[in-house]
Each structure stands twice: as C-alpha cells, then as structure tokens.
Design a protein around this motif. Structure first.
Motif, PDB file in Angstrom:
ATOM      1  N   GLU A 146      10.531 -55.697  44.869  1.00 19.04           N
ATOM      2  CA  GLU A 146      11.334 -56.904  44.686  1.00 19.04           C
ATOM      3  C   GLU A 146      12.809 -56.562  44.493  1.00 19.04           C
ATOM      4  OE1 GLU A 146       9.588 -58.938  41.413  1.00 19.04           O
ATOM      5  OE2 GLU A 146       7.844 -59.642  42.551  1.00 19.04           O
ATOM      6  N   THR A 147      13.064 -55.536  43.711  1.00 18.46           N
ATOM      7  CA  THR A 147      14.447 -55.117  43.470  1.00 18.46           C
ATOM      8  C   THR A 147      15.099 -54.615  44.751  1.00 18.46           C
ATOM      9  OG1 THR A 147      13.957 -54.525  41.166  1.00 18.46           O
ATOM     10  CG2 THR A 147      15.918 -53.535  42.157  1.00 18.46           C
ATOM     11  N   ALA A 148      14.355 -53.846  45.522  1.00 22.98           N
ATOM     12  CA  ALA A 148      14.896 -53.299  46.772  1.00 22.98           C
ATOM     13  C   ALA A 148      15.238 -54.410  47.753  1.00 22.98           C
ATOM     14  CB  ALA A 148      13.892 -52.334  47.397  1.00 22.98           C
ATOM     15  N   TRP A 149      14.351 -55.396  47.890  1.00 23.89           N
ATOM     16  CA  TRP A 149      14.612 -56.491  48.843  1.00 23.89           C
ATOM     17  C   TRP A 149      15.797 -57.355  48.387  1.00 23.89           C
ATOM     18  CZ3 TRP A 149      11.469 -53.822  51.477  1.00 23.89           C
ATOM     19  CH2 TRP A 149      11.018 -54.228  52.732  1.00 23.89           C
ATOM     20  N   LEU A 150      15.922 -57.526  47.071  1.00 23.42           N
ATOM     21  CA  LEU A 150      17.037 -58.314  46.556  1.00 23.42           C
ATOM     22  C   LEU A 150      18.351 -57.582  46.761  1.00 23.42           C
ATOM     23  CD1 LEU A 150      18.155 -60.762  45.015  1.00 23.42           C
ATOM     24  CD2 LEU A 150      17.672 -59.516  42.881  1.00 23.42           C
ATOM     25  N   GLU A 151      18.383 -56.307  46.417  1.00 21.60           N
ATOM     26  CA  GLU A 151      19.627 -55.543  46.489  1.00 21.60           C
ATOM     27  C   GLU A 151      20.045 -55.247  47.923  1.00 21.60           C
ATOM     28  OE1 GLU A 151      19.040 -52.036  44.154  1.00 21.60           O
ATOM     29  OE2 GLU A 151      19.330 -53.078  42.229  1.00 21.60           O
ATOM     30  N   GLN A 152      19.099 -54.935  48.783  1.00 21.71           N
ATOM     31  CA  GLN A 152      19.438 -54.499  50.133  1.00 21.71           C
ATOM     32  C   GLN A 152      19.511 -55.642  51.141  1.00 21.71           C
ATOM     33  OE1 GLN A 152      17.131 -51.039  51.477  1.00 21.71           O
ATOM     34  NE2 GLN A 152      16.614 -50.587  49.358  1.00 21.71           N
ATOM     35  N   TYR A 153      18.697 -56.687  50.934  1.00 26.63           N
ATOM     36  CA  TYR A 153      18.593 -57.723  51.957  1.00 26.63           C
ATOM     37  C   TYR A 153      18.833 -59.139  51.427  1.00 26.63           C
ATOM     38  CZ  TYR A 153      16.257 -53.703  53.956  1.00 26.63           C
ATOM     39  OH  TYR A 153      15.958 -52.424  54.372  1.00 26.63           O
ATOM     40  N   ASP A 154      19.199 -59.269  50.134  1.00 25.94           N
ATOM     41  CA  ASP A 154      19.466 -60.579  49.526  1.00 25.94           C
ATOM     42  C   ASP A 154      18.254 -61.499  49.612  1.00 25.94           C
ATOM     43  OD1 ASP A 154      22.106 -59.744  49.026  1.00 25.94           O
ATOM     44  OD2 ASP A 154      22.780 -60.444  50.983  1.00 25.94           O
ATOM     45  N   ILE A 155      17.067 -60.936  49.491  1.00 26.29           N
ATOM     46  CA  ILE A 155      15.832 -61.707  49.489  1.00 26.29           C
ATOM     47  C   ILE A 155      15.326 -61.788  48.047  1.00 26.29           C
ATOM     48  CG2 ILE A 155      13.469 -61.888  50.347  1.00 26.29           C
ATOM     49  CD1 ILE A 155      15.568 -62.162  52.526  1.00 26.29           C
ATOM     50  N   PRO A 156      15.297 -62.987  47.432  1.00 23.06           N
ATOM     51  CA  PRO A 156      14.810 -63.102  46.059  1.00 23.06           C
ATOM     52  C   PRO A 156      13.311 -62.894  45.995  1.00 23.06           C
ATOM     53  CG  PRO A 156      15.227 -65.278  46.951  1.00 23.06           C
ATOM     54  CD  PRO A 156      15.697 -64.295  47.989  1.00 23.06           C
ATOM     55  N   PRO A 157      12.772 -62.520  44.836  1.00 19.85           N
ATOM     56  CA  PRO A 157      11.327 -62.266  44.723  1.00 19.85           C
ATOM     57  C   PRO A 157      10.468 -63.417  45.220  1.00 19.85           C
ATOM     58  CG  PRO A 157      12.444 -61.449  42.769  1.00 19.85           C
ATOM     59  CD  PRO A 157      13.494 -62.167  43.579  1.00 19.85           C
ATOM     60  N   ALA A 158      10.889 -64.647  44.987  1.00 22.79           N
ATOM     61  CA  ALA A 158      10.091 -65.804  45.405  1.00 22.79           C
ATOM     62  C   ALA A 158       9.985 -65.924  46.919  1.00 22.79           C
ATOM     63  CB  ALA A 158      10.684 -67.081  44.821  1.00 22.79           C
ATOM     64  N   ARG A 159      10.901 -65.279  47.650  1.00 24.54           N
ATOM     65  CA  ARG A 159      10.908 -65.363  49.115  1.00 24.54           C
ATOM     66  C   ARG A 159      10.393 -64.085  49.780  1.00 24.54           C
ATOM     67  NH1 ARG A 159      11.783 -70.600  51.013  1.00 24.54           N
ATOM     68  NH2 ARG A 159      13.154 -71.653  49.543  1.00 24.54           N
ATOM     69  N   LEU A 160       9.894 -63.151  48.979  1.00 25.54           N
ATOM     70  CA  LEU A 160       9.492 -61.853  49.532  1.00 25.54           C
ATOM     71  C   LEU A 160       8.334 -61.991  50.515  1.00 25.54           C
ATOM     72  CD1 LEU A 160       9.690 -58.811  49.724  1.00 25.54           C
ATOM     73  CD2 LEU A 160       8.375 -58.643  47.592  1.00 25.54           C
ATOM     74  N   ASP A 161       7.294 -62.699  50.143  1.00 24.30           N
ATOM     75  CA  ASP A 161       6.158 -62.854  51.050  1.00 24.30           C
ATOM     76  C   ASP A 161       6.567 -63.574  52.336  1.00 24.30           C
ATOM     77  OD1 ASP A 161       4.464 -61.561  49.347  1.00 24.30           O
ATOM     78  OD2 ASP A 161       3.417 -63.350  48.640  1.00 24.30           O
ATOM     79  N   GLU A 162       7.442 -64.547  52.199  1.00 27.05           N
ATOM     80  CA  GLU A 162       7.942 -65.274  53.371  1.00 27.05           C
ATOM     81  C   GLU A 162       8.668 -64.333  54.320  1.00 27.05           C
ATOM     82  OE1 GLU A 162      11.469 -68.527  53.936  1.00 27.05           O
ATOM     83  OE2 GLU A 162       9.962 -68.977  52.422  1.00 27.05           O
ATOM     84  N   ASN A 163       9.454 -63.419  53.752  1.00 25.11           N
ATOM     85  CA  ASN A 163      10.185 -62.472  54.580  1.00 25.11           C
ATOM     86  C   ASN A 163       9.238 -61.460  55.229  1.00 25.11           C
ATOM     87  OD1 ASN A 163      11.911 -59.624  54.608  1.00 25.11           O
ATOM     88  ND2 ASN A 163      13.063 -61.396  55.304  1.00 25.11           N
ATOM     89  N   LEU A 164       8.226 -61.047  54.492  1.00 23.01           N
ATOM     90  CA  LEU A 164       7.256 -60.108  55.068  1.00 23.01           C
ATOM     91  C   LEU A 164       6.483 -60.763  56.208  1.00 23.01           C
ATOM     92  CD1 LEU A 164       5.845 -58.286  51.907  1.00 23.01           C
ATOM     93  CD2 LEU A 164       7.722 -57.599  53.420  1.00 23.01           C
ATOM     94  N   ARG A 165       6.202 -62.061  56.077  1.00 22.60           N
ATOM     95  CA  ARG A 165       5.564 -62.775  57.180  1.00 22.60           C
ATOM     96  C   ARG A 165       6.448 -62.733  58.423  1.00 22.60           C
ATOM     97  NH1 ARG A 165       6.675 -67.241  59.391  1.00 22.60           N
ATOM     98  NH2 ARG A 165       8.073 -67.865  57.691  1.00 22.60           N
ATOM     99  N   LEU A 166       7.764 -62.888  58.210  1.00 22.53           N
ATOM    100  CA  LEU A 166       8.713 -62.799  59.311  1.00 22.53           C
ATOM    101  C   LEU A 166       8.650 -61.438  59.985  1.00 22.53           C
ATOM    102  CD1 LEU A 166      11.292 -63.948  60.819  1.00 22.53           C
ATOM    103  CD2 LEU A 166      12.623 -62.920  58.979  1.00 22.53           C
ATOM    104  N   GLN A 167       8.596 -60.384  59.174  1.00 23.39           N
ATOM    105  CA  GLN A 167       8.523 -59.033  59.730  1.00 23.39           C
ATOM    106  C   GLN A 167       7.241 -58.830  60.534  1.00 23.39           C
ATOM    107  OE1 GLN A 167      11.319 -57.577  59.286  1.00 23.39           O
ATOM    108  NE2 GLN A 167      12.009 -58.967  57.666  1.00 23.39           N
ATOM    109  N   LEU A 168       6.147 -59.342  60.002  1.00 18.74           N
ATOM    110  CA  LEU A 168       4.871 -59.199  60.707  1.00 18.74           C
ATOM    111  C   LEU A 168       4.852 -59.993  62.007  1.00 18.74           C
ATOM    112  CD1 LEU A 168       2.310 -59.260  57.760  1.00 18.74           C
ATOM    113  CD2 LEU A 168       2.592 -57.425  59.442  1.00 18.74           C
ATOM    114  N   GLN A 169       5.433 -61.184  61.978  1.00 17.69           N
ATOM    115  CA  GLN A 169       5.525 -61.958  63.220  1.00 17.69           C
ATOM    116  C   GLN A 169       6.298 -61.171  64.270  1.00 17.69           C
ATOM    117  OE1 GLN A 169       7.237 -65.808  62.144  1.00 17.69           O
ATOM    118  NE2 GLN A 169       5.327 -66.800  62.735  1.00 17.69           N
ATOM    119  N   ALA A 170       7.385 -60.543  63.855  1.00 17.76           N
ATOM    120  CA  ALA A 170       8.193 -59.765  64.788  1.00 17.76           C
ATOM    121  C   ALA A 170       7.390 -58.593  65.361  1.00 17.76           C
ATOM    122  CB  ALA A 170       9.459 -59.254  64.096  1.00 17.76           C
ATOM    123  N   GLN A 171       6.695 -57.876  64.496  1.00 13.79           N
ATOM    124  CA  GLN A 171       5.895 -56.736  64.943  1.00 13.79           C
ATOM    125  C   GLN A 171       4.810 -57.174  65.943  1.00 13.79           C
ATOM    126  OE1 GLN A 171       4.234 -54.370  61.800  1.00 13.79           O
ATOM    127  NE2 GLN A 171       6.150 -54.305  60.654  1.00 13.79           N
TER     128      GLN A 171
END
Length: 214
Positions: free
Chosen positions: A125-150
C-alpha cells in the motif's frame, strides 16, 4: 524483479505528469472534467479522487514538513488522476471488445504475490501510494487495471510494451470519442494519453495549487 511485476507496473508508470492547467471561457461540457463514450467524469468526481490521495498521504505522513514535501511532489495530481480515470475506461472498453475479463480471485492472487515480493500488505500500500499516487482503497481497482492490460495483451498475442497493444487502446479511444475539459489538456487518440493543450490563454497553476493544498 520478476517479469510479471514489471508488466504489472508498466501501465501505472505510463500515467505520467505535467503542469495542471486552467482555462478562460466556457467549457463545452460544464462541470465535466472529461466525457468518455458519452459518460461524464465530473470535476467533482475528479476532486474526490484527488482528495482520497491527499487523505492517504496525510495519514501516511503525519509530520507537517514531510506532508508538505509529499504534496509538492504530486503537484500535478489532478491531471494524472484524470488520465488514469480515462485510461481505465479505455482499457475496459478494449478488454470488453476482446472478450477479456478479470475475476476478483485473480486480483487477490496478484495482490498476494506482490505483497510477498515487497514485504507485506502495508508495504505494498505504501509503495503504490508513494510511487503511483494510488491510495490503499483504490489498490485492488488498480491491480484489476493491470490484469486487464496483461490479459488483453496476451489475447492479442503481444505484451503491453508492443505497438499492437497500444493500437488496441487507440482504437478504443477513437470509439469512445474522448473529450477533455481544456483545462486538463486534450486526449491523444493515437497514444491513448492526455496531452497538454497548447493555447495562449492557458496558465500553469501547479505552484499556486500546491501552496494552497499544503
């Protein structure tokens, strides 16, 4: 770093930053930050998403001086957040066209794997917030985005770094007829990316906005 994690980070890292802009004159879509496929992303929705990041930063960095530094380092947050919101819809559209779906189980598996790599849930959670401005509440949403891309890339017989993948996003962008509020620039269909508007009446308000937020 494993190849899968590099691929997972690629789309997030591609959402780059530039000065936040404001414009004079009437907007074509009052109250809208963007219109994607006829659906509005309102300025209020964008501001709410930016506030989520600021709240998460404040919680992660309670020290006033460090928080001010964190805010200064994300002075283009509104622009990058909007690009992410639009790109999410573009990718979802392209994935739908290709028959690509992502299940909650796949998202959880990806999250578990990343947590093991970085040292736990909090570290991720800290890494995604610091590096990509993704808050913890949006982490799963962002991972879904990554998986869709893959999975879209795999369906196309390529990977997310290849032109064939970005061509699919370009086609989706064109089909969705994306229209950005000029204060946030415009949407480059070919690159599936937000670009700065080059008009003489636009002014950079990043520094001012950062000072007010801090």
């Amino acid at each position: 770093m494993h190849r899968r994690r590099r691929t997972a980070l690629l789309l997030t890292a591609a959402i780059a930053a530039a000065p936040l802009l404001t414009a004079c004159g009437n907007d074509a879509h009052p109250g809208a930050a963007a219109v994607v496929g006829g659906q509005r992303i309102t300025v209020a929705q964008l501001e709410d998403r930016v506030d989520e990041v600021r709240v998460a930063q404040r919680a992660a960095v309670p020290d006033d001086a460090r928080y001010a530094q964190a805010v200064a380092g994300t002075g283009t947050l509104a622009r990058t957040t909007l690009q992410g919101m639009v790109l999410d819809r573009v990718l979802h559209h392209a994935a739908q066209d290709a028959g690509v779906t992502v299940t909650p189980k796949e998202v959880q598996q990806m999250r578990t794997g990343l947590e093991q790599q970085v040292g736990g849930a909090k570290a991720l959670e800290t890494a995604w917030l610091e590096q990509y401005d993704i808050p913890p509440a949006r982490l799963d949403e962002n991972l879904r985005l990554q998986l869709q891309a893959q999975k879209l890339a795999e369906k196309l017989g390529t990977d997310t770094r290849r032109p064939e993948f970005w061509k699919a996003l370009s086609e989706a962008s064109e089909e969705l007829d994306i229209d950005l509020n000029p204060r946030y620039g415009s949407w480059d269909v070919e690159k599936s990316s937000r670009v700065d508007a080059k008009t003489p009446w636009l002014r950079d308000v990043t520094a001012q906005g950062t000072q007010q937020t801090a």
